[in-house]
Design an enzyme around this catalytic site. Structure first.
Site: not given
Length: 361
Positions: A55, A78, A207, A298
């Protein structure tokens, strides 16, 4: 209730919000468009936590033309002081006369308060336009705020007979380059990637996002019940790494890892990490979306614990046979009523492979 132009402008705001897909974590992805007489005079998106919200960027572009204008925002503005001042105050001060909001902010500090403050200031507020699209952009933020855990995706690459690796552990590569590149897009949008220590020991997995451009690498989470990870593992280099373990007695190795910058989290007992407690901890650390790329153990444990929200499965046109490794370790069923029911969300070709996105029904 909404005019055709409202859909056009909110669609543009959503496209702007998508620009923050890889960068806004842990904040939500938000876009904003400001119009005068159905003409765009300001636009912006939230680019990074700590920087101006959507905004504020749109108001800065609009300048004096914001007075009497309509603001289209993908998430409720917010109304509290966080890293930046409240956007509600800025909208009111700028003289905005109408605000169209796609979805309410699930953050309890904001939920409904921003809308109420705008209405108290005499601003016409409408909500719910393209709500589903806005929610999809911030599904992790919503899950963390409402359920106290991140949104968890399992990413699996498999053959048509559901196998993810040969019996000797070799898995590179089951799917082709296009599927791997698509998988890295899911990595890039995630707050963190998660795997088990066996994947690290077997593949020395890093990763990281490599196949697409990104300005931010996801953090890394390793489940290592007995703290078996090698100190020279590639995953310990680069972006922040978290290891969840039950091996609280191994204080010497924990100390060495912590000196290396690794955060070691003790969770669980009897050589098993408590996965539910772990997810709550990750929510407290402001992780919105977790991408799991792990082995069948997992994967199965997370699914059985009810901690999987979505599965992204890439199926390659190949067969690996009965002795190859399966997608998930699950207990044997004796009745079809015990099957894990899934709902297909999306199916498409990615290169020569099929990508299926499913969620628990």
């Amino acid at each position: 209730m909404f005019k055709p132009v409202d859909y056009v402008m909110m669609s543009q705001a959503l496209r702007l919000a998508e620009k923050g897909l890889y960068t806004t974590s842990p904040n939500p992805r938000v876009g904003c468009v400001i119009t005068q007489n159905d003409r765009i005079v300001g636009s912006g998106w939230h680019e990074k936590a700590g920087q101006a919200h959507a905004e504020i960027n749109a108001l800065s572009m609009a300048g004096d033309q914001a007075r009497g204008a309509t603001a289209y925002v993908t998430l409720e503005p917010c109304s509290h002081h966080g890293r930046t001042p409240p956007c509600v105050d800025a909208l009111i001060k700028a003289g905005i006369s109408r605000v169209v909001i796609a979805m309410e902010d699930p953050n309890p500090l904001v939920l409904g308060n921003g809308i109420e403050a705008l209405r108290q200031a005499g601003i016409d507020v409408q909500t719910g336009l393209l709500h589903e699209q806005a929610q999809a952009l911030n599904i992790g933020f919503k899950t963390r705020m409402q359920h106290g855990r991140p949104w968890v995706r399992l990413k699996i690459a498999a053959s048509l007979d559901g196998k993810t690796a040969l019996n000797n552990g070799r898995s590179q590569w089951i799917t082709d380059e296009a599927a791997r590149r698509d998988g890295h897009r899911w990595r890039a949008r995630s707050c963190a990637m998660m795997t088990g220590v066996n994947t690290i020991l077997t593949d020395n997995a890093r990763l990281t996002v490599r196949h697409i451009p990104t300005t931010r690498q996801p953090k890394k989470i390793i489940i290592d019940n007995r703290l078996q990870i090698s100190l020279d593992a590639s995953v310990l280099q680069g972006e922040e790494t978290f290891i969840f373990t039950a091996a609280c007695e191994n204080t010497e190795k924990i100390g060495v890892l912590e000196k290396m910058g690794v955060q070691v989290m003790i969770s669980g007992k009897a050589d098993k990490v408590d996965l539910t407690v772990m997810m709550a901890t990750l929510a407290e650390l402001e992780f919105n979306e977790i991408l799991v790329e792990a082995g069948s153990g997992l994967n199965g444990a997370l699914l059985q614990a009810g901690l999987v929200d979505e599965l992204i499965i890439y199926l390659a046109p190949s067969l690996l046979g009965n002795n190859a490794k399966a997608m998930l370790q699950l207990p044997e069923l004796v009745n079809l009523d015990q099957k894990v029911a899934l709902k297909i969300e999306d199916t498409r070709m990615v290169g020569q492979d099929i990508r299926i996105i499913v969620r628990p029904a």
